[in-house]
Design a protein around this motif. Structure first.
Motif, PDB file in Angstrom:
ATOM      1  N   LEU A   1       0.826  -1.207   0.000  1.00 54.52           N
ATOM      2  CA  LEU A   1       0.000   0.000   0.000  1.00 54.52           C
ATOM      3  C   LEU A   1       0.860   1.257   0.000  1.00 54.52           C
ATOM      4  CD1 LEU A   1      -2.791  -1.061   2.530  1.00 54.52           C
ATOM      5  CD2 LEU A   1      -3.072  -0.688   0.075  1.00 54.52           C
ATOM      6  N   ILE A   2       1.937   1.248   0.773  1.00 47.68           N
ATOM      7  CA  ILE A   2       2.842   2.406   0.823  1.00 47.68           C
ATOM      8  C   ILE A   2       3.513   2.615  -0.527  1.00 47.68           C
ATOM      9  CG2 ILE A   2       5.006   3.264   1.827  1.00 47.68           C
ATOM     10  CD1 ILE A   2       4.133   1.932   4.466  1.00 47.68           C
ATOM     11  N   LEU A   3       4.020   1.527  -1.121  1.00 47.53           N
ATOM     12  CA  LEU A   3       4.678   1.648  -2.422  1.00 47.53           C
ATOM     13  C   LEU A   3       3.695   2.106  -3.500  1.00 47.53           C
ATOM     14  CD1 LEU A   3       6.945  -1.551  -2.393  1.00 47.53           C
ATOM     15  CD2 LEU A   3       7.668   0.830  -2.143  1.00 47.53           C
ATOM     16  N   TYR A   4       2.478   1.606  -3.424  1.00 48.68           N
ATOM     17  CA  TYR A   4       1.472   2.029  -4.410  1.00 48.68           C
ATOM     18  C   TYR A   4       1.179   3.525  -4.281  1.00 48.68           C
ATOM     19  CZ  TYR A   4      -3.134   2.819  -6.429  1.00 48.68           C
ATOM     20  OH  TYR A   4      -4.179   3.337  -7.144  1.00 48.68           O
ATOM     21  N   SER A   5       0.984   3.998  -3.053  1.00 48.78           N
ATOM     22  CA  SER A   5       0.650   5.408  -2.855  1.00 48.78           C
ATOM     23  C   SER A   5       1.775   6.335  -3.311  1.00 48.78           C
ATOM     24  CB  SER A   5       0.322   5.659  -1.377  1.00 48.78           C
ATOM     25  OG  SER A   5       1.473   5.476  -0.575  1.00 48.78           O
ATOM     26  N   ILE A   6       3.017   5.823  -3.327  1.00 46.86           N
ATOM     27  CA  ILE A   6       4.157   6.642  -3.771  1.00 46.86           C
ATOM     28  C   ILE A   6       4.311   6.565  -5.293  1.00 46.86           C
ATOM     29  CG2 ILE A   6       6.666   6.919  -3.666  1.00 46.86           C
ATOM     30  CD1 ILE A   6       6.526   5.875  -0.778  1.00 46.86           C
ATOM     31  N   LEU A   7       4.302   5.349  -5.841  1.00 46.00           N
ATOM     32  CA  LEU A   7       4.594   5.172  -7.256  1.00 46.00           C
ATOM     33  C   LEU A   7       3.473   5.657  -8.164  1.00 46.00           C
ATOM     34  CD1 LEU A   7       6.266   1.625  -7.236  1.00 46.00           C
ATOM     35  CD2 LEU A   7       7.376   3.858  -7.271  1.00 46.00           C
TER      36      LEU A   7
ATOM     37  N   ALA B   1       2.230   5.575 -14.552  1.00 42.83           N
ATOM     38  CA  ALA B   1       0.808   5.855 -14.781  1.00 42.83           C
ATOM     39  C   ALA B   1       0.148   4.785 -15.640  1.00 42.83           C
ATOM     40  CB  ALA B   1       0.645   7.227 -15.428  1.00 42.83           C
ATOM     41  N   ASN B   2       0.915   4.171 -16.550  1.00 42.87           N
ATOM     42  CA  ASN B   2       0.328   3.167 -17.440  1.00 42.87           C
ATOM     43  C   ASN B   2      -0.139   1.921 -16.705  1.00 42.87           C
ATOM     44  OD1 ASN B   2       0.892   4.890 -19.485  1.00 42.87           O
ATOM     45  ND2 ASN B   2       2.405   3.603 -20.500  1.00 42.87           N
ATOM     46  N   ILE B   3       0.438   1.632 -15.532  1.00 45.33           N
ATOM     47  CA  ILE B   3       0.002   0.441 -14.798  1.00 45.33           C
ATOM     48  C   ILE B   3      -0.922   0.786 -13.628  1.00 45.33           C
ATOM     49  CG2 ILE B   3       2.041  -0.887 -15.410  1.00 45.33           C
ATOM     50  CD1 ILE B   3       3.204  -0.311 -12.685  1.00 45.33           C
ATOM     51  N   TYR B   4      -0.851   2.002 -13.113  1.00 46.22           N
ATOM     52  CA  TYR B   4      -1.699   2.368 -11.969  1.00 46.22           C
ATOM     53  C   TYR B   4      -2.890   3.243 -12.358  1.00 46.22           C
ATOM     54  CZ  TYR B   4       2.120   0.541  -9.135  1.00 46.22           C
ATOM     55  OH  TYR B   4       3.074  -0.283  -8.580  1.00 46.22           O
ATOM     56  N   LEU B   5      -2.780   3.969 -13.459  1.00 47.25           N
ATOM     57  CA  LEU B   5      -3.885   4.827 -13.906  1.00 47.25           C
ATOM     58  C   LEU B   5      -4.117   4.657 -15.406  1.00 47.25           C
ATOM     59  CD1 LEU B   5      -2.720   8.072 -12.054  1.00 47.25           C
ATOM     60  CD2 LEU B   5      -4.422   6.449 -11.239  1.00 47.25           C
ATOM     61  N   PRO B   6      -4.208   3.432 -15.914  1.00 47.88           N
ATOM     62  CA  PRO B   6      -4.299   3.255 -17.369  1.00 47.88           C
ATOM     63  C   PRO B   6      -5.545   3.860 -17.985  1.00 47.88           C
ATOM     64  CG  PRO B   6      -4.752   1.186 -16.243  1.00 47.88           C
ATOM     65  CD  PRO B   6      -4.259   2.149 -15.204  1.00 47.88           C
ATOM     66  N   ARG B   7      -6.641   3.794 -17.278  1.00 46.38           N
ATOM     67  CA  ARG B   7      -7.872   4.341 -17.849  1.00 46.38           C
ATOM     68  C   ARG B   7      -7.806   5.859 -17.942  1.00 46.38           C
ATOM     69  NH1 ARG B   7     -13.958   3.451 -15.466  1.00 46.38           N
ATOM     70  NH2 ARG B   7     -14.987   4.927 -16.842  1.00 46.38           N
ATOM     71  N   LEU B   8      -7.262   6.517 -16.911  1.00 48.69           N
ATOM     72  CA  LEU B   8      -7.128   7.967 -16.958  1.00 48.69           C
ATOM     73  C   LEU B   8      -6.134   8.388 -18.035  1.00 48.69           C
ATOM     74  CD1 LEU B   8      -7.118   8.938 -13.158  1.00 48.69           C
ATOM     75  CD2 LEU B   8      -9.029   8.831 -14.753  1.00 48.69           C
ATOM     76  N   VAL B   9      -5.070   7.589 -18.219  1.00 48.72           N
ATOM     77  CA  VAL B   9      -4.094   7.905 -19.260  1.00 48.72           C
ATOM     78  C   VAL B   9      -4.745   7.819 -20.638  1.00 48.72           C
ATOM     79  CG1 VAL B   9      -1.965   7.117 -20.373  1.00 48.72           C
ATOM     80  CG2 VAL B   9      -2.107   7.202 -17.892  1.00 48.72           C
TER      81      VAL B   9
END
Length: 606
Positions: A21-27, A34-42
């Motif tokens: 969770l910590i690594l996710y909130s940072i990366l 962004a392509n792996i954590y926010l692909p739809r927004l990208v």
């Protein structure tokens, strides 16, 4: 399993969850991820992130939890579609049911189980005692306290029935409302006709035209024959991928990415201009596509899409037998154009039947072979068995922390590693069963994975973990219910550890943090590997996630009165799912409406 071993397993998994969770909130705040954590927004052009260094960017944040919690169901429906709403309702259903179950189980059943004397345990050293002291196994035989468990089961059954009815009514109304508010789609007026009989002197197209003109003259509109276009489809797909690479490379306007080596990931070979190379390849592919299109006119197969003037006529035609022979003129509702799976359109009834038999045999063999890792895993949960099998490990197994990790955390981790191969295998098996829609394949894989979980995780672990160590009792059939009554509660500690490992850690790591993709992006950044491939927005893996959710529901229903200590861990799993998947459906996943009906049916059926 003793309580201290379970606490060790829970502690390890909680630490891993917090780390992910910590690594996710940072990366997730870095543009390169962004392509792996926010692909739809990208893909929608709404991602405005940067890679510049700042102190705030390296601090963990929980703002994403707040953003995931805020959207209402109507906003979720408008932004993510009906599939997202249905999927979240499955998780909400689990939260409601096991929220009530946890209150009854922890506040009522656990104290009465603890006060029993059936196991004759000394509770002065509680951390080193078995978890069975909190299960129904500790209630005295013939005790009047068993009436409390009996009443709790009836109350819980009434709660489950009520929530099932309310969910069925709610989702049905929502679906009907969504259906009437959406525009009519072409596939709703169309049926797929397969196994068209041959006729000398006339083509398949002429046969379809004459048949439906004769029997559906007032409602028949038109038809489109299916042709053998696998080669053409392959050329078009390759050209489409190359075109997207070309567009992606032009949009970057980066000289370093434009020039690269010709061989092996751009690391070796002659240095070339990728733009010129891609443009030349695209021109060659365009010529090949034109040539192939000119040759497919005569490649008809005995299948066609037949369109009608109304949805009612299409529905009638898809649900009645058209010919005298049940294996000819087979009709079914046409799938959505994006949902079509082409390989089995020309398959005969016999071929599909043989494929189904082969898949059933393969599933049985996989289920039997999987008993090997299950037995190994259950051997790790019993130190006395390990000492018998491997006497040279006695010294190591006597170390307290090592024994707790081996019996508490390691079995569920190993089992989950083996299980990670099951969903992809089931998708492959489902794809050769003759289905003509991707959603049908995914639904079939979903059912296969669910049954695999039930037989190989639940029953196999219960039997191999407890009953098979007392095989002599099976010589007396009258004692089998007694053995199972002891065996099922005795495996509660293993399933608690499995819920924490497979539910908590895997949900956070695989679905949220995605360690494989994060490591790959990091390596590309470190070694300056360039990539000109355009990413695709992923869709939710129904075939692996829905069976997991339903299987945990099975564990909760089974152990509600047998070993209610599992309920808080299940409730924690559903809470994690609720927050994480609300975040993912709004920022990561892409949903298609054509899958909705299949999964509503599966969900309500289970």
């Amino acid at each position: 399993m003793i309580l201290s071993a379970l606490l060790t397993s829970v502690g390890i998994n909680v630490a891993l969850c917090l780390l992910f969770l910590i690594l996710y909130s940072i990366l997730k705040r870095k543009q390169s991820y962004a392509n792996i954590y926010l692909p739809r927004l990208v893909s929608e052009g709404k991602s405005q992130l940067g890679d510049e260094y700042s102190f705030e960017r390296i601090l963990p944040s929980v703002n994403w939890v707040k953003r995931a919690w805020q959207p209402s169901e109507e906003e979720l429906l408008a932004n993510s579609g009906f599939d997202a709403v249905v999927f979240m309702r499955i998780i909400t259903f689990g939260l409601r049911v096991f929220g009530v179950a946890a209150i009854i189980g922890i506040c009522v059943l656990v104290p009465f189980n603890y006060m029993g004397n059936q196991l004759n345990m000394d509770f002065t050293d509680l951390p080193n005692k078995s978890l069975e002291s909190f299960s129904i196994s500790n209630v005295d035989d013939g005790s009047n306290r068993l009436w409390i468990h009996f009443c709790a089961v009836y109350v819980f059954t009434a709660v489950v029935c009520y929530y099932l009815y309310s969910e069925y009514d709610y989702i049905s109304c929502k679906r009907i409302g969504y259906f009437y508010s959406s525009k009519p789609q072409p596939h709703q007026f169309t049926v797929l006709v397969r196994s068209i009989p041959k006729s000398s002197g006339s083509s398949f197209s002429d046969r379809v035209e004459s048949f439906f003109t004769e029997y559906y003259g007032s409602t028949y509109l038109s038809h489109s024959m299916v042709r053998r276009t696998s080669k053409l489809k392959g050329l078009i797909n390759n050209a489409d991928k190359l075109y997207r690479r070309l567009v992606h490379l032009k949009s970057k306007n980066d000289t370093q990415q434009r020039f690269g080596r010709a061989s092996f990931m751009g690391l070796f070979g002659k240095r070339v201009d990728r733009l010129d190379s891609y443009e030349k390849k695209l021109e060659d592919m365009e010529d090949n596509v034109r040539t192939e299109r000119s040759t497919i006119a005569g490649k008809e197969v005995p299948a066609a899409f037949v369109s009608f003037k109304s949805r009612f006529s299409a529905a009638i035609a898809s649900h009645i037998q058209q010919g005298v022979k049940p294996t000819e003129w087979i009709t079914e509702p046409a799938p959505d154009p994006k949902d079509v799976y082409w390989p089995f359109f020309s398959a005969s009834f016999l071929k599909k039947w043989m494929c189904n038999i082969a898949v059933i045999v393969a599933c049985v063999l996989i289920t039997i072979l999987f008993l090997i890792p299950v037995i190994i895993v259950q051997g790790l949960t019993h130190l006395e068995q390990l000492e018998i099998w491997f006497p040279f490990l006695k010294g190591i197994l006597n170390i307290k922390i090592i024994s707790q990790v081996i019996t508490g955390y390691l079995p569920s981790l190993i089992l989950e590693m083996f299980l990670s191969f099951v969903p992809p295998v089931m998708v492959v098996l489902s794809s050769i069963q003759g289905y003509i829609a991707l959603s049908q394949i995914e639904k079939s894989a979903c059912i296969k994975v669910l049954w695999f979980f039930i037989w190989n995780i639940f029953f196999a672990n219960v039997l191999s973990g407890s009953a098979l160590y007392r095989v002599e009792f099976f010589l007396e059939p009258k004692r089998i219910p007694e053995i199972l009554a002891v065996a099922v509660p005795g495996q509660a500690s293993f399933f608690i550890a499995y819920v924490v490992t497979s539910g908590w850690t895997k949900t956070v790591s695989k679905e949220l943090f995605q360690p494989k993709s994060a490591v790959w992006i990091s390596l590309k950044s470190i070694f300056c590997w360039s990539s000109d491939e355009e990413f695709e927005v992923p869709s939710i893996p129904y075939h692996s996630e829905i069976p997991r959710i339903l299987f945990f529901s099975l564990l909760g229903v089974t152990y509600f009165f047998l070993a209610p200590l599992i309920l808080p861990f299940l409730l924690g799993y559903y809470c994690l799912c609720y927050i994480i998947y609300r975040n993912l459906v709004s920022r990561s996943y892409f949903f298609l409406f054509f899958q909705t009906l299949n999964y509503i049916t599966l969900y309500l059926h289970e």
